[in-house]
Design an enzyme around this catalytic site. Structure first.
Site, PDB file in Angstrom:
ATOM      1  N   LYS A 121       2.107  -5.242  -5.035  1.00 19.81           N
ATOM      2  CA  LYS A 121       1.235  -4.137  -4.595  1.00 19.81           C
ATOM      3  C   LYS A 121       1.507  -2.855  -5.391  1.00 19.81           C
ATOM      4  CE  LYS A 121      -1.119  -6.456  -1.470  1.00 19.81           C
ATOM      5  NZ  LYS A 121      -2.544  -6.778  -1.660  1.00 19.81           N
TER       6      LYS A 121
ATOM      7  N   TYR B 172       6.132  -9.263  -2.754  1.00 21.34           N
ATOM      8  CA  TYR B 172       4.939  -8.639  -2.154  1.00 21.34           C
ATOM      9  C   TYR B 172       4.831  -7.158  -2.532  1.00 21.34           C
ATOM     10  CZ  TYR B 172       1.348  -7.426   1.242  1.00 21.34           C
ATOM     11  OH  TYR B 172       0.189  -6.962   1.835  1.00 21.34           O
TER      12      TYR B 172
ATOM     13  N   ASN C  74      -9.765  -8.067  -2.639  1.00 23.60           N
ATOM     14  CA  ASN C  74      -9.031  -7.992  -1.377  1.00 23.60           C
ATOM     15  C   ASN C  74      -8.117  -9.203  -1.143  1.00 23.60           C
ATOM     16  OD1 ASN C  74      -8.688  -7.097   1.579  1.00 23.60           O
ATOM     17  ND2 ASN C  74      -9.592  -9.143   1.774  1.00 23.60           N
TER      18      ASN C  74
END
Ligand code: NAD
Length: 252
Positions: A164, A160, A95
């Site tokens: 992802k 970012y 996470n």
């Protein structure tokens, strides 16, 4: 059998577990009767989170660790420490992550690689060390925190969404590769979640964000934690390779 009975007694590792979404995930698994190895980036934050958990329930079985997730050696040492402390690892929740909003013309290579390193390389290092333990048992669950930006990108801060999208690629590919070893691999793509950073924003700004979401509110860290419970449990025993959107319908 209650929905999450299969999580009782399981050993769960949660990276980025000291605050925000990760902290809610740690708490949800402890409440489900799991044993939790909670990771944070610094000793003080880990200590603080452990103290907070102790105040909720002194019977929680949780230990804190603060490896450098970008270092293979540090990850190896910490996984060995967890095996000494808990005996095994059943569920790995990757996470930890950092967001980014740097415009393209202001980027330097070093910054781009830093984001990729924390969000992608660290996930690879963790999985590389933990999957063999699960393979030997013939059973295990790996869950990764992605983001809604992994579906449609974002206007600024290309590292970012790039990181992802990589998380989704790793999730789907490893689901294919590790299914035969009894290991399921899934990801969750959260929408806008009301962590401390978001809660500190002007309420008018928050109301504006909520208005664009079909469910008309921001997500709570617990909304994400509940989805992790489901994916980790035997209720999801036939689910692998999924990127589950938990975003109030934002992505649609
Ligand atoms: P947060 O900043 O509150 O928590 C991030 C966690 O990651 C912290 O526990 C921190 O210790 C850890 N971390 C950060 N850098 C690290 C490093 N270099 N080494 C080790 N640990 C490190 O963030 P959050 O909002 O709870 O985000 C958690 C995850 O959810 C991230 O992967 C993030 O990309 C993702 N996410 C968040 C949202 C949101 O709206 N909050 C939306 C989509 C995805």
């Amino acid at each position: 059998m209650a929905a999450f009975d299969s999580l009782k007694g399981k050993v769960v590792v949660v990276t980025g577990g000291t605050r925000g979404i990760g902290f809610a995930v740690v708490k949800a698994f402890l409440d489900a009767g799991s044993h939790v190895a909670m990771f944070g980036s610094r000793e003080e934050t880990v200590h603080h989170a452990l103290e907070e958990l102790k105040q909720v329930d002194t019977s929680y079985d949780v230990k804190g660790y603060h490896p450098d997730l970008t270092s293979v050696e540090s990850v190896k040492e910490t996984v060995a420490e967890i095996l000494r402390d808990f005996g095994t690892i059943d569920i790995l929740i990757n996470n930890a992550g950092v967001s980014d909003a740097t415009p393209l013309y202001s980027y330097d290579e070093e910054h781009f690689h830093k984001v990729m390193n924390i969000n992608v390389d660290s996930m690879f290092h963790m999985i590389r060390q933990v999957a063999p333990i699960m393979k030997e048992k013939g059973r295990g669950v790996i869950l990764n925190t992605s983001s809604m930006v992994s579906i449609f990108g974002q206007k600024s801060g290309v590292a970012y969404p790039a990181s992802k999208f990589a998380v989704n690629g790793m999730t789907k590919s490893l689901a294919r590769e590790l299914g035969k070893d009894g290991i399921r691999v899934n990801a969750i793509a959260p929408g806008i979640i009301a962590t401390d950073m978001v809660r500190a924003l002007d309420p008018k700004l928050i109301a504006g964000m909520a208005a664009g979401i079909p469910i008309q509110r921001l997500g709570e860290p617990e909304d994400i934690a509940n989805a992790f419970l489901f994916l980790a449990s035997d209720m999801a025993s036939y689910v692998t390779g999924a990127v589950l959107s938990v975003d109030g319908g934002f992505v649609g």
